[in-house]
Scaffold this motif. Structure first.
Motif, PDB file in Angstrom:
ATOM      1  N   ILE A 209       0.819  -1.215   0.000  1.00 47.43           N
ATOM      2  CA  ILE A 209       0.000   0.000   0.000  1.00 47.43           C
ATOM      3  C   ILE A 209       0.850   1.262   0.000  1.00 47.43           C
ATOM      4  O   ILE A 209       0.531   2.237  -0.673  1.00 47.43           O
ATOM      5  CB  ILE A 209      -0.945   0.007   1.224  1.00 47.43           C
ATOM      6  CG1 ILE A 209      -1.995  -1.087   1.071  1.00 47.43           C
ATOM      7  CG2 ILE A 209      -1.616   1.350   1.408  1.00 47.43           C
ATOM      8  CD1 ILE A 209      -2.873  -1.259   2.287  1.00 47.43           C
ATOM      9  N   ILE A 210       1.935   1.255   0.759  1.00 48.24           N
ATOM     10  CA  ILE A 210       2.745   2.462   0.936  1.00 48.24           C
ATOM     11  C   ILE A 210       3.745   2.584  -0.206  1.00 48.24           C
ATOM     12  O   ILE A 210       4.659   1.785  -0.329  1.00 48.24           O
ATOM     13  CB  ILE A 210       3.486   2.434   2.289  1.00 48.24           C
ATOM     14  CG1 ILE A 210       2.512   2.233   3.433  1.00 48.24           C
ATOM     15  CG2 ILE A 210       4.301   3.701   2.480  1.00 48.24           C
ATOM     16  CD1 ILE A 210       1.437   3.276   3.547  1.00 48.24           C
ATOM     17  N   HIS A 211       3.552   3.617  -1.042  1.00 48.04           N
ATOM     18  CA  HIS A 211       4.434   3.837  -2.188  1.00 48.04           C
ATOM     19  C   HIS A 211       5.213   5.143  -2.097  1.00 48.04           C
ATOM     20  O   HIS A 211       6.087   5.398  -2.914  1.00 48.04           O
ATOM     21  CB  HIS A 211       3.626   3.844  -3.490  1.00 48.04           C
ATOM     22  CG  HIS A 211       3.007   2.533  -3.809  1.00 48.04           C
ATOM     23  ND1 HIS A 211       3.729   1.433  -4.192  1.00 48.04           N
ATOM     24  CD2 HIS A 211       1.718   2.127  -3.776  1.00 48.04           C
ATOM     25  CE1 HIS A 211       2.932   0.419  -4.406  1.00 48.04           C
ATOM     26  NE2 HIS A 211       1.691   0.809  -4.147  1.00 48.04           N
ATOM     27  N   SER A 212       4.849   5.985  -1.126  1.00 45.89           N
ATOM     28  CA  SER A 212       5.520   7.275  -1.013  1.00 45.89           C
ATOM     29  C   SER A 212       5.476   7.745   0.435  1.00 45.89           C
ATOM     30  O   SER A 212       4.718   7.211   1.250  1.00 45.89           O
ATOM     31  CB  SER A 212       4.829   8.311  -1.910  1.00 45.89           C
ATOM     32  OG  SER A 212       3.533   8.579  -1.429  1.00 45.89           O
ATOM     33  N   THR A 213       6.268   8.757   0.717  1.00 44.42           N
ATOM     34  CA  THR A 213       6.252   9.304   2.071  1.00 44.42           C
ATOM     35  C   THR A 213       4.920  10.007   2.350  1.00 44.42           C
ATOM     36  O   THR A 213       4.461  10.030   3.489  1.00 44.42           O
ATOM     37  CB  THR A 213       7.410  10.297   2.288  1.00 44.42           C
ATOM     38  OG1 THR A 213       7.379  11.294   1.277  1.00 44.42           O
ATOM     39  CG2 THR A 213       8.741   9.583   2.263  1.00 44.42           C
ATOM     40  N   LYS A 214       4.276  10.527   1.323  1.00 41.32           N
ATOM     41  CA  LYS A 214       2.965  11.157   1.512  1.00 41.32           C
ATOM     42  C   LYS A 214       1.933  10.117   1.935  1.00 41.32           C
ATOM     43  O   LYS A 214       1.129  10.372   2.837  1.00 41.32           O
ATOM     44  CB  LYS A 214       2.522  11.863   0.234  1.00 41.32           C
ATOM     45  CG  LYS A 214       1.184  12.570   0.379  1.00 41.32           C
ATOM     46  CD  LYS A 214       0.915  13.468  -0.787  1.00 41.32           C
ATOM     47  CE  LYS A 214      -0.432  14.120  -0.785  1.00 41.32           C
ATOM     48  NZ  LYS A 214      -1.000  14.492   0.448  1.00 41.32           N
ATOM     49  N   THR A 215       1.944   8.958   1.315  1.00 40.69           N
ATOM     50  CA  THR A 215       1.017   7.890   1.692  1.00 40.69           C
ATOM     51  C   THR A 215       1.305   7.412   3.106  1.00 40.69           C
ATOM     52  O   THR A 215       0.384   7.208   3.899  1.00 40.69           O
ATOM     53  CB  THR A 215       1.119   6.704   0.711  1.00 40.69           C
ATOM     54  OG1 THR A 215       0.993   7.191  -0.622  1.00 40.69           O
ATOM     55  CG2 THR A 215       0.045   5.676   0.973  1.00 40.69           C
TER      56      THR A 215
ATOM     57  N   THR B  64       0.001   9.938   5.517  1.00 41.19           N
ATOM     58  CA  THR B  64      -1.458   9.864   5.621  1.00 41.19           C
ATOM     59  C   THR B  64      -1.885   8.707   6.517  1.00 41.19           C
ATOM     60  O   THR B  64      -2.782   8.857   7.347  1.00 41.19           O
ATOM     61  CB  THR B  64      -2.091   9.727   4.223  1.00 41.19           C
ATOM     62  OG1 THR B  64      -1.692  10.840   3.422  1.00 41.19           O
ATOM     63  CG2 THR B  64      -3.600   9.665   4.298  1.00 41.19           C
ATOM     64  N   VAL B  65      -1.244   7.559   6.371  1.00 40.63           N
ATOM     65  CA  VAL B  65      -1.573   6.404   7.206  1.00 40.63           C
ATOM     66  C   VAL B  65      -1.269   6.694   8.677  1.00 40.63           C
ATOM     67  O   VAL B  65      -2.068   6.379   9.565  1.00 40.63           O
ATOM     68  CB  VAL B  65      -0.818   5.139   6.719  1.00 40.63           C
ATOM     69  CG1 VAL B  65      -0.937   3.999   7.711  1.00 40.63           C
ATOM     70  CG2 VAL B  65      -1.340   4.713   5.360  1.00 40.63           C
TER      71      VAL B  65
END
Length: 187
Positions: free
Chosen positions: A12-18, A21-22
């Protein structure tokens, strides 16, 4: 289940932004959970506990895990609503921890606070550190927290459950041995 969680999290996590958000969702969820517990809390009943699944120590474990992460979202780079929501989450979590009467929770709050105040992290600068001290001071002075239970930390010999066969010392020994035997999966 931990391996499955790590695999799903990795997918699920592909970027520091994601990732950010989590973590924010976790902080807000912890804040809502703490606030709900405080709303349902009746101080006349003693220690804060709600539901049949978690005892006061479990509630503290949940709240303390997200407590410092709220500070990541309280700097000016985030929108006002995010900063205010994390401030409320942070405050509700501290109040929940203190109202559970969990001595281990109180000690963990002290340790986390000291680590935050002594850290040289750029994200947690002097203004946030001053705010943390202010929030904790306000909660301790304005809220009706029963501090007698916390004072028993300094008189461990009078604890009802220290030296029994199933007492704290025996459980701590088992927990430490299990942790050392299973450093990856834990206790």
């Amino acid at each position: 289940i931990n391996v499955l969680f790590v695999f799903v999290f990795y997918k699920i996590i592909h970027s520091t932004k994601t990732l950010s958000t989590v973590i924010l969702i976790g902080c807000l969820g912890s804040g809502f959970y703490s606030a709900y517990g405080l709303v349902e809390y009746d101080p006349r009943l003693g220690r804060l506990a709600y539901g049949t699944m978690f005892d006061p120590n479990d509630l503290v474990y949940f709240a303390i895990g997200f407590l410092p992460l709220n500070l990541l979202f309280m700097h000016r780079d985030n929108s006002l609503w995010v900063r205010l929501a994390c401030l409320c989450s942070f405050s509700a979590s501290i109040l929940l921890i203190l109202n559970t009467g969990s001595r281990g929770g109180f000690l963990s709050l002290v340790v986390v606070t000291l680590l935050l105040l002594l850290s040289k992290n750029e994200s947690i600068g002097a203004p946030l550190k001053i705010m943390v001290i202010g929030i904790i001071f306000a909660v301790l002075t304005l809220a009706s927290v029963n501090t007698e239970r916390f004072q028993s930390i300094f008189n461990i010999k009078e604890d009802y459950n220290v030296t029994a066969e199933t007492g704290r010392i025996q459980l701590w020994k088992i927990g430490i041995e299990t942790m050392l035997e299973n450093p990856l999966s834990g206790v």
